[in-house]
Scaffold this motif. Structure first.
Motif, PDB file in Angstrom:
ATOM      1  N   LEU A   1      -2.153  -0.237 -13.497  1.00  0.00           N
ATOM      2  CA  LEU A   1      -2.735  -1.273 -12.484  1.00  0.00           C
ATOM      3  C   LEU A   1      -3.827  -1.916 -13.788  1.00  0.00           C
ATOM      4  CD1 LEU A   1      -3.973  -2.627 -10.122  1.00  0.00           C
ATOM      5  CD2 LEU A   1      -5.772  -1.274  -9.308  1.00  0.00           C
TER       6      LEU A   1
ATOM      7  N   GLU B   1      -9.950  -3.810 -10.123  1.00  0.00           N
ATOM      8  CA  GLU B   1      -9.188  -3.092  -8.661  1.00  0.00           C
ATOM      9  C   GLU B   1      -9.422  -1.587  -9.029  1.00  0.00           C
ATOM     10  OE1 GLU B   1      -5.499  -4.159  -5.942  1.00  0.00           O
ATOM     11  OE2 GLU B   1      -5.617  -5.190  -8.281  1.00  0.00           O
TER      12      GLU B   1
ATOM     13  N   ILE C   1     -11.232   0.967  -5.853  1.00  0.00           N
ATOM     14  CA  ILE C   1     -10.195   1.184  -5.011  1.00  0.00           C
ATOM     15  C   ILE C   1     -10.505   2.998  -5.696  1.00  0.00           C
ATOM     16  CG2 ILE C   1      -7.532   3.057  -5.297  1.00  0.00           C
ATOM     17  CD1 ILE C   1      -7.067  -0.138  -5.787  1.00  0.00           C
TER      18      ILE C   1
ATOM     19  N   GLN D   1      -3.802   2.515   2.801  1.00  0.00           N
ATOM     20  CA  GLN D   1      -4.519   1.526   1.970  1.00  0.00           C
ATOM     21  C   GLN D   1      -3.821   1.180   0.786  1.00  0.00           C
ATOM     22  OE1 GLN D   1      -7.450   1.328   4.295  1.00  0.00           O
ATOM     23  NE2 GLN D   1      -7.846  -1.246   4.727  1.00  0.00           N
TER      24      GLN D   1
ATOM     25  N   GLU E   1       0.065   1.078   0.241  1.00  0.00           N
ATOM     26  CA  GLU E   1       0.734   0.033   0.213  1.00  0.00           C
ATOM     27  C   GLU E   1       0.398  -1.005  -1.551  1.00  0.00           C
ATOM     28  OE1 GLU E   1      -0.094  -3.958   2.447  1.00  0.00           O
ATOM     29  OE2 GLU E   1      -0.320  -1.805   3.543  1.00  0.00           O
ATOM     30  N   ARG E   2      -0.877  -0.675  -1.608  1.00  0.00           N
ATOM     31  CA  ARG E   2      -1.379  -1.511  -2.898  1.00  0.00           C
ATOM     32  C   ARG E   2      -0.211  -1.131  -3.858  1.00  0.00           C
ATOM     33  NH1 ARG E   2      -1.668  -5.436  -5.595  1.00  0.00           N
ATOM     34  NH2 ARG E   2      -3.044  -5.669  -7.067  1.00  0.00           N
TER      35      ARG E   2
ATOM     36  N   ARG F   1       3.142  -2.270  -3.228  1.00  0.00           N
ATOM     37  CA  ARG F   1       2.955  -4.166  -3.964  1.00  0.00           C
ATOM     38  C   ARG F   1       3.334  -4.164  -5.975  1.00  0.00           C
ATOM     39  NH1 ARG F   1      -0.429  -4.697  -0.935  1.00  0.00           N
ATOM     40  NH2 ARG F   1      -2.290  -5.206  -2.170  1.00  0.00           N
ATOM     41  N   VAL F   2       2.076  -3.054  -6.460  1.00  0.00           N
ATOM     42  CA  VAL F   2       2.230  -3.089  -8.117  1.00  0.00           C
ATOM     43  C   VAL F   2       3.345  -3.097  -8.578  1.00  0.00           C
ATOM     44  CG1 VAL F   2       0.854  -1.997  -9.743  1.00  0.00           C
ATOM     45  CG2 VAL F   2      -0.719  -2.782  -7.949  1.00  0.00           C
TER      46      VAL F   2
END
Length: 122
Positions: free
Chosen positions: A58, A63, A67, A80, A83-84, A87-88
């Protein structure tokens, strides 16, 4: 999630669907036994694999801290966070796949061509 287990490791050839599945199935989380305990105690970030992956992949430090703060306090759920992370990692893998697809035979030939080494020891 280990390279010694090909079913859990994430490879640069994996699709978005495969990455998401591997993270959801194999990424050990630091969540609590129940949602009530998780909200009360928060996640154990020391053992949470998605948080460790975020520390490497990341790029947004703010961010990452957000988190850690929210997840560690129990205000963010494991789903959550995973899921993030999916995406990363998907964005990074797809960027690599596009770059790899753009490589031509001429580029490879130029890269592996025999070239004289500089004379560094005159």
């Amino acid at each position: 999630m280990s390279a010694s287990d090909p079913d859990s490791a994430i490879y640069v050839t994996d699709s978005a669907k495969v990455i998401k599945n591997k993270i959801n199935r194999y990424a050990f989380s630091g969540r609590q036994e129940s949602i009530e305990l998780h909200r009360k105690l928060g996640a154990n970030l020391e053992v949470d694999i998605p948080v460790k992956y975020f520390s490497f992949f990341l790029e947004d430090d703010a961010e990452l801290e957000h988190i850690k703060k929210e997840y560690g306090a129990g205000r963010m759920r494991t789903g959550q966070v995973k899921e993030r992370l999916a995406r990363v990692l998907t964005e990074m893998v797809e960027r690599h796949q596009r770059a790899r697809a753009a490589v031509t035979d001429e580029m490879v030939d130029a890269f592996v061509a025999v070239r004289p080494l500089p004379d560094m020891f005159n």
